[in-house]
Enzyme design. Sequence first.
Site, PDB file in Angstrom:
ATOM      1  N   GLU A 416       0.824  -1.219   0.000  1.00 17.27           N
ATOM      2  CA  GLU A 416       0.000   0.000   0.000  1.00 17.27           C
ATOM      3  C   GLU A 416       0.857   1.269   0.000  1.00 17.27           C
ATOM      4  OE1 GLU A 416      -2.947  -0.330  -0.762  1.00 17.27           O
ATOM      5  OE2 GLU A 416      -3.193  -2.458  -0.323  1.00 17.27           O
ATOM      6  N   GLY A 417       1.968   1.221  -0.703  1.00 21.34           N
ATOM      7  CA  GLY A 417       2.851   2.382  -0.803  1.00 21.34           C
ATOM      8  C   GLY A 417       4.014   2.258   0.151  1.00 21.34           C
TER       9      GLY A 417
END
Length: 428
Positions: A416-417
């Site tokens: 998620e990043g």
Amino acid sequence: MSATNFFTGNPDLVEVFDKVIPWARVVGAVEGPGADVAGTVSTWREVLDLAGRYIATEIAPRAAEVDAIGVIRENGLVRMNEPMLENLRGLAELGLASPSVPADFGGAGLPFTVTMMIGEMLARADLSTQVQHGIGWNSPAALIYRFGTDEQKARYLPPLAKGEIMGAVAMTEPQAGSDVGRLATTATPRQDGCWILQGRKQFISAGQGDMVIVLARSVAGSSGLDGLGMFIADREGDNYVVERAEHKFVIRASPTCALLFDGTRATPLGKPGDGWKQILTFMNESRLGVGIQGIGVATAALEKASEYAAQRVQMGKPIREHPMVAEMLLDMETTVTGARALAYTAAVLQDLVLFGRDEEAARDLRELTPLVKWYGTEGAVRVCRLALQIHGGVGVVDEYDVGRFMRDSLITPIYEGTSQIQSLMAVR
């Protein structure tokens, strides 16, 4: 002795709930002006008490077994193991499969802040279960509720809220991770209103489920972040293929899948071409959620390290009384407490944005989100590393839980990043 309730047995989480969250603003945004603040907050507290008891007494004791069995791969099929399924069935029976789904569709209608507290407790118990719960149920439900047609909401939200089906969100591709603009999966319309998906996705959490929301290029000739769209594809009838579940040393029991779309039938979720703007809402919520995952895992590591340091005697006294170990424990507690305060400040802002359309809250949230993701996850890795060090040699023995906490913490600064992406966002 481990807590028997991960809500009431966590004094800092209780203090955040009782003294830090501005419930009048949250209830006003979620329920509307004139809502019964005290009664609503009391109900939400009861839900957390119920969830905290089940998670502590049922899910946490099964965590080592869930991890040891891992993902089941049989005859070309990918599925969750039985202890994991038991965890999820129990949550569904309590009405906590997709707790943020409105009551009109069979959910509990909880605000984001309360849902994230459930997520923290689940991550403390077993991160694999939390991922399946969050990505398999909460994320697709949130996107469908936000962007779906009335027909899509009626079709998917009730079974997601009851835990009868499981979904996923598919963004990542072999050549397109953080660089979403390189996405190559295409969506092509047919005259009958159906769209056809063509392409591959990888590293899809909970990808073994019954349906998937796919980010695809829906405008021919577009490039970068333009021309993307979100689409719902049902798996029934071999509409798409789960090619494999990756073999991982982190969150071992959560299937991380490669998916093949080859002539896959799908329906648009929202307006084709607006996919990037729409998927950003998922990404921002997920980044807050992963930061809170880190807090949950770090809380578990701190608990075990504190217990061990109180019991382990060296040089005539418990090791927690040795200054360097005491300093390590203080560092761990400070990190967890600070990360939790930051995370729930952001969670409240998310509720004000989602339900109150608060533009000032949206600006503040954009600034806080990368900080929550970075600090919550990098802090988790450090806390788990210190917990392992406090345990010494036994920390690397499988019968002790800290090795699992250490392993699972390592995924949180990546998906998620990455932490590096969060750093870039924070300094813009």
